[in-house]
Design a protein around this motif. Structure first.
Motif, PDB file in Angstrom:
ATOM      1  N   SER A  62       0.829  -1.210   0.000  1.00 39.54           N
ATOM      2  CA  SER A  62       0.000   0.000   0.000  1.00 39.54           C
ATOM      3  C   SER A  62       0.859   1.252   0.000  1.00 39.54           C
ATOM      4  CB  SER A  62      -0.931   0.002   1.221  1.00 39.54           C
ATOM      5  OG  SER A  62      -2.045  -0.836   1.012  1.00 39.54           O
ATOM      6  N   THR A  63       2.046   1.165   0.601  1.00 41.54           N
ATOM      7  CA  THR A  63       2.963   2.302   0.613  1.00 41.54           C
ATOM      8  C   THR A  63       3.188   2.849  -0.788  1.00 41.54           C
ATOM      9  OG1 THR A  63       4.122   1.447   2.563  1.00 41.54           O
ATOM     10  CG2 THR A  63       5.315   3.001   1.182  1.00 41.54           C
ATOM     11  N   CYS A  64       3.176   1.956  -1.771  1.00 43.29           N
ATOM     12  CA  CYS A  64       3.493   2.349  -3.143  1.00 43.29           C
ATOM     13  C   CYS A  64       2.387   3.158  -3.799  1.00 43.29           C
ATOM     14  CB  CYS A  64       3.764   1.110  -3.987  1.00 43.29           C
ATOM     15  SG  CYS A  64       5.183   0.145  -3.433  1.00 43.29           S
ATOM     16  N   ILE A  65       1.145   2.965  -3.384  1.00 39.13           N
ATOM     17  CA  ILE A  65       0.032   3.549  -4.129  1.00 39.13           C
ATOM     18  C   ILE A  65      -0.668   4.672  -3.339  1.00 39.13           C
ATOM     19  CG2 ILE A  65      -0.365   1.713  -5.761  1.00 39.13           C
ATOM     20  CD1 ILE A  65      -2.354   1.829  -2.582  1.00 39.13           C
ATOM     21  N   PHE A  66       0.034   5.214  -2.348  1.00 44.56           N
ATOM     22  CA  PHE A  66      -0.397   6.430  -1.666  1.00 44.56           C
ATOM     23  C   PHE A  66       0.647   7.511  -1.903  1.00 44.56           C
ATOM     24  CE2 PHE A  66      -3.147   3.479   0.414  1.00 44.56           C
ATOM     25  CZ  PHE A  66      -4.220   4.218   0.881  1.00 44.56           C
ATOM     26  N   ASN A  67       0.184   8.761  -2.058  1.00 46.45           N
ATOM     27  CA  ASN A  67       1.129   9.848  -2.277  1.00 46.45           C
ATOM     28  C   ASN A  67       1.677  10.365  -0.954  1.00 46.45           C
ATOM     29  OD1 ASN A  67      -0.835  11.548  -1.142  1.00 46.45           O
ATOM     30  ND2 ASN A  67      -1.555  12.293  -3.129  1.00 46.45           N
ATOM     31  N   GLU A  68       2.457  11.432  -1.015  1.00 49.79           N
ATOM     32  CA  GLU A  68       3.104  11.955   0.190  1.00 49.79           C
ATOM     33  C   GLU A  68       2.121  12.522   1.194  1.00 49.79           C
ATOM     34  OE1 GLU A  68       3.508  15.217  -3.023  1.00 49.79           O
ATOM     35  OE2 GLU A  68       3.374  13.027  -2.859  1.00 49.79           O
ATOM     36  N   TYR A  69       0.878  12.749   0.773  1.00 48.46           N
ATOM     37  CA  TYR A  69      -0.160  13.219   1.679  1.00 48.46           C
ATOM     38  C   TYR A  69      -1.046  12.072   2.170  1.00 48.46           C
ATOM     39  CZ  TYR A  69       1.288  17.503  -0.649  1.00 48.46           C
ATOM     40  OH  TYR A  69       2.036  18.537  -1.177  1.00 48.46           O
ATOM     41  N   ASN A  70      -0.588  10.846   1.923  1.00 46.32           N
ATOM     42  CA  ASN A  70      -1.335   9.629   2.304  1.00 46.32           C
ATOM     43  C   ASN A  70      -2.705   9.568   1.641  1.00 46.32           C
ATOM     44  OD1 ASN A  70       0.761   8.644   3.990  1.00 46.32           O
ATOM     45  ND2 ASN A  70       0.073   9.989   5.641  1.00 46.32           N
ATOM     46  N   GLU A  71      -2.746   9.997   0.374  1.00 42.30           N
ATOM     47  CA  GLU A  71      -3.959   9.915  -0.437  1.00 42.30           C
ATOM     48  C   GLU A  71      -3.787   8.820  -1.478  1.00 42.30           C
ATOM     49  OE1 GLU A  71      -5.270  14.634  -0.303  1.00 42.30           O
ATOM     50  OE2 GLU A  71      -4.047  13.875  -1.962  1.00 42.30           O
ATOM     51  N   LEU A  72      -4.845   8.056  -1.704  1.00 41.72           N
ATOM     52  CA  LEU A  72      -4.798   6.969  -2.678  1.00 41.72           C
ATOM     53  C   LEU A  72      -4.609   7.529  -4.085  1.00 41.72           C
ATOM     54  CD1 LEU A  72      -5.194   3.859  -3.042  1.00 41.72           C
ATOM     55  CD2 LEU A  72      -7.612   4.380  -3.485  1.00 41.72           C
ATOM     56  N   LEU A  73      -3.683   6.940  -4.832  1.00 41.25           N
ATOM     57  CA  LEU A  73      -3.451   7.371  -6.207  1.00 41.25           C
ATOM     58  C   LEU A  73      -4.605   6.951  -7.112  1.00 41.25           C
ATOM     59  CD1 LEU A  73       0.307   6.436  -6.726  1.00 41.25           C
ATOM     60  CD2 LEU A  73      -0.636   8.707  -6.310  1.00 41.25           C
ATOM     61  N   SER A  74      -4.778   7.693  -8.172  1.00 43.01           N
ATOM     62  CA  SER A  74      -5.749   7.318  -9.191  1.00 43.01           C
ATOM     63  C   SER A  74      -5.107   6.296 -10.128  1.00 43.01           C
ATOM     64  CB  SER A  74      -6.184   8.546  -9.986  1.00 43.01           C
ATOM     65  OG  SER A  74      -6.978   8.157 -11.090  1.00 43.01           O
ATOM     66  N   PRO A  75      -5.842   5.249 -10.511  1.00 45.24           N
ATOM     67  CA  PRO A  75      -5.249   4.253 -11.412  1.00 45.24           C
ATOM     68  C   PRO A  75      -4.854   4.827 -12.767  1.00 45.24           C
ATOM     69  CG  PRO A  75      -7.614   3.870 -11.140  1.00 45.24           C
ATOM     70  CD  PRO A  75      -7.223   4.894 -10.117  1.00 45.24           C
ATOM     71  N   ASN A  76      -5.474   5.935 -13.179  1.00 43.41           N
ATOM     72  CA  ASN A  76      -5.170   6.450 -14.515  1.00 43.41           C
ATOM     73  C   ASN A  76      -3.834   7.184 -14.593  1.00 43.41           C
ATOM     74  OD1 ASN A  76      -5.670   8.958 -13.374  1.00 43.41           O
ATOM     75  ND2 ASN A  76      -7.691   9.202 -14.297  1.00 43.41           N
ATOM     76  N   VAL A  77      -3.117   7.309 -13.468  1.00 44.59           N
ATOM     77  CA  VAL A  77      -1.774   7.900 -13.534  1.00 44.59           C
ATOM     78  C   VAL A  77      -0.729   6.815 -13.754  1.00 44.59           C
ATOM     79  CG1 VAL A  77      -2.464   9.775 -11.994  1.00 44.59           C
ATOM     80  CG2 VAL A  77      -1.261   7.786 -11.057  1.00 44.59           C
ATOM     81  N   VAL A  78      -1.164   5.569 -13.848  1.00 45.17           N
ATOM     82  CA  VAL A  78      -0.238   4.454 -13.977  1.00 45.17           C
ATOM     83  C   VAL A  78      -0.361   3.821 -15.359  1.00 45.17           C
ATOM     84  CG1 VAL A  78       0.449   2.212 -13.055  1.00 45.17           C
ATOM     85  CG2 VAL A  78      -0.436   3.984 -11.505  1.00 45.17           C
ATOM     86  N   THR A  79       0.738   3.781 -16.074  1.00 43.95           N
ATOM     87  CA  THR A  79       0.800   3.065 -17.346  1.00 43.95           C
ATOM     88  C   THR A  79       1.924   2.045 -17.245  1.00 43.95           C
ATOM     89  OG1 THR A  79       0.046   5.005 -18.584  1.00 43.95           O
ATOM     90  CG2 THR A  79       1.123   3.239 -19.829  1.00 43.95           C
ATOM     91  N   VAL A  80       1.608   0.801 -17.538  1.00 45.83           N
ATOM     92  CA  VAL A  80       2.573  -0.282 -17.357  1.00 45.83           C
ATOM     93  C   VAL A  80       3.116  -0.722 -18.703  1.00 45.83           C
ATOM     94  CG1 VAL A  80       2.894  -2.634 -16.481  1.00 45.83           C
ATOM     95  CG2 VAL A  80       1.330  -1.055 -15.314  1.00 45.83           C
ATOM     96  N   SER A  81       4.422  -0.780 -18.808  1.00 45.18           N
ATOM     97  CA  SER A  81       5.067  -1.307 -20.012  1.00 45.18           C
ATOM     98  C   SER A  81       5.698  -2.643 -19.669  1.00 45.18           C
ATOM     99  CB  SER A  81       6.138  -0.342 -20.525  1.00 45.18           C
ATOM    100  OG  SER A  81       5.547   0.881 -20.920  1.00 45.18           O
ATOM    101  N   GLY A  82       5.253  -3.699 -20.353  1.00 43.89           N
ATOM    102  CA  GLY A  82       5.771  -5.040 -20.074  1.00 43.89           C
ATOM    103  C   GLY A  82       6.607  -5.552 -21.217  1.00 43.89           C
TER     104      GLY A  82
END
Length: 304
Positions: A62-82
Motif C-alpha cells: 500500500s505504501t506504493c500507491i499512496f502519495n506523500e499526503y497519504n492519499e490513494l493514487l488514481s489508477p489512470n496515472v499508472v501506465t505499465v510497459s511489459g
C-alpha cells in the motif's frame, strides 16, 4: 518453483522520470527467473516492485500507491510497459503497454506504523499467462499458506542499483527472528505479528527504497511483500508484510467490481495516535522509574 521456471517478466513505468536505485550487489537474473516479478514506476519518479498473482492482478505494498499526503493514487496515472519474449528461439523482447483499472489498498493500512501494508492492482488488460499465447509464457506467484522457519533462505528480486538499463537482480535473505528484529535499535516495538523480517545485521543491507512492494520467495512461494527498511545499505533486516495472513483478503479483492476513488481515505482504527500513545506510555514509565530511583537514592543518602 514455478516462479523460476518461466520467462522473466519486467514491468517498467517510465512516464514519471528516472528509476531509483534498487538492490545493491545483487546477482543478475537470467531469462526464466522470477516470472511473476514486476516493476512499478509512479508519480515523482517513485519506483516499486510487485508480483503477478493472476492474469489480471498484481500484489504490492500500500505504501506504493499512496502519495506523500497519504492519499490513494488514481489508477489512470499508472501506465505499465511489459517486456516479454514472444518466441522460445529469440531473446529479443517485445513491448506491451498495460493500464491499471483499479487499486485496492487494505482498509486498515497504517502509513505510520506500516501495518497491513498490502494492496492489489487490477490491470485493464489481462496478462498473457495461458500456455501457447507467448512462448515461453509468464507465470503467476504461488501464495504461501505456511509459517516459514527462522533462518530459511529466501529470495528477493528487484532493480539492480548498478545497472542503468533497468535490469533486474536478486539476493538471498534469511528469515530473521521477529523477537530479535524487534529488539534492534532501529525497529524497537515496530515489528507486528503480521510482519516478518529477512536479512542480516552483519553485512550491508541489499535493500533500497525502490524495492518496496517486491515479493520475498521462500521455498518457492510468495511469502512476504517488502514494506520498509532502515535506509539503503544499512545493517538492518528488511521488514515484510506476511502474505499468508492476507490470503483471504486477497481473494476478496479479486472478486470486487467497484473502483475505489482516489484521494483521502478514512484513517485506520490502529492509526498513528495509537502507536504514539503506546510509545509515549513506555517513555513515561521509563522517566517515572528513573525519577523514583533518584528520589529513593536521595532519601537514603539523607538518612545516612
Amino acid at each position: 518453483m514455478a516462479f523460476i521456471q518461466q520467462t522473466l517478466c519486467m514491468f517498467v513505468l517510465s512516464l514519471y522520470g528516472q528509476i531509483a536505485s534498487g538492490l545493491i550487489n545483487g546477482t543478475a537474473i537470467t531469462n526464466g527467473q522470477f516470472a511473476a516479478h514486476v516493476i512499478l514506476s509512479l508519480p515523482n519518479g517513485k519506483t516499486c516492485g510487485g508480483e503477478v498473482i493472476d492474469s489480471a492482478h498484481i500484489l504490492t505494498a500500500s505504501t506504493c500507491i499512496f502519495n506523500e499526503y497519504n492519499e490513494l493514487l488514481s489508477p489512470n496515472v499508472v501506465t505499465v510497459s511489459g517486456k516479454w519474449n514472444l518466441t522460445a528461439s529469440t531473446l529479443t523482447p517485445q513491448l506491451i503497454d498495460l493500464n491499471v483499472a483499479a487499486i485496492y489498498a487494505h482498509p486498515q493500512y497504517d502509513p505510520y506504523s506500516k501495518e497491513n501494508d498490502i494492496a492489489v492492482l487490477r490491470l485493464a488488460t489481462d496478462l498473457p499467462l495461458e500456455a501457447g499465447i507467448l512462448q515461453p509464457s509468464m507465470s503467476k506467484a504461488d501464495l504461501t499458506t505456511r509459517i516459514v522457519a527462522d533462518s530459511t533462505s529466501c529470495l528477493l528480486a528487484g532493480l539492480d542499483s548498478n545497472d542503468s538499463s533497468s535490469e533486474l537482480s536478486y539476493t538471498r535473505l534469511p528469515i530473521f527472528n521477529r523477537i530479535e528484529c524487534n529488539q534492534n535499535e532501529e525497529y524497537t516495538f515496530e515489528i507486528k505479528d503480521k510482519m516478518i523480517c529477512a536479512g542480516t545485521t552483519t553485512s550491508d543491507s541489499l535493500i533500497c527504497e525502490a524495492d518496496i512492494g517486491s515479493g520475498l520467495y521462500c521455498n518457492g512461494n510468495l511469502t512476504g511483500i517488502l514494506s520498509f527498511g532502515a535506509g539503503c545499505g544499512n545493517t538492518y533486516p528488511g521488514v515484510f508484510t506476511q502474505v499468508r495472513m492476507y490470503n483471504h483478503w486477497i481473494r476478496q479483492q479479486l472478486r470486487r467490481s467497484d473502483i475505489p476513488r482516489a484521494g483521502p481515505t478514512p484513517p485506520p482504527s490502529n492509526n498513528r495516535s495509537s502507536g504514539s500513545h503506546k510509545r509515549f506510555g513506555i517513555l513515561l514509565l521509563i522517566v517515572t522509574t528513573a525519577l523514583l530511583s533518584n528520589l529513593l537514592e536521595h532519601d537514603i543518602g539523607s538518612s545516612n
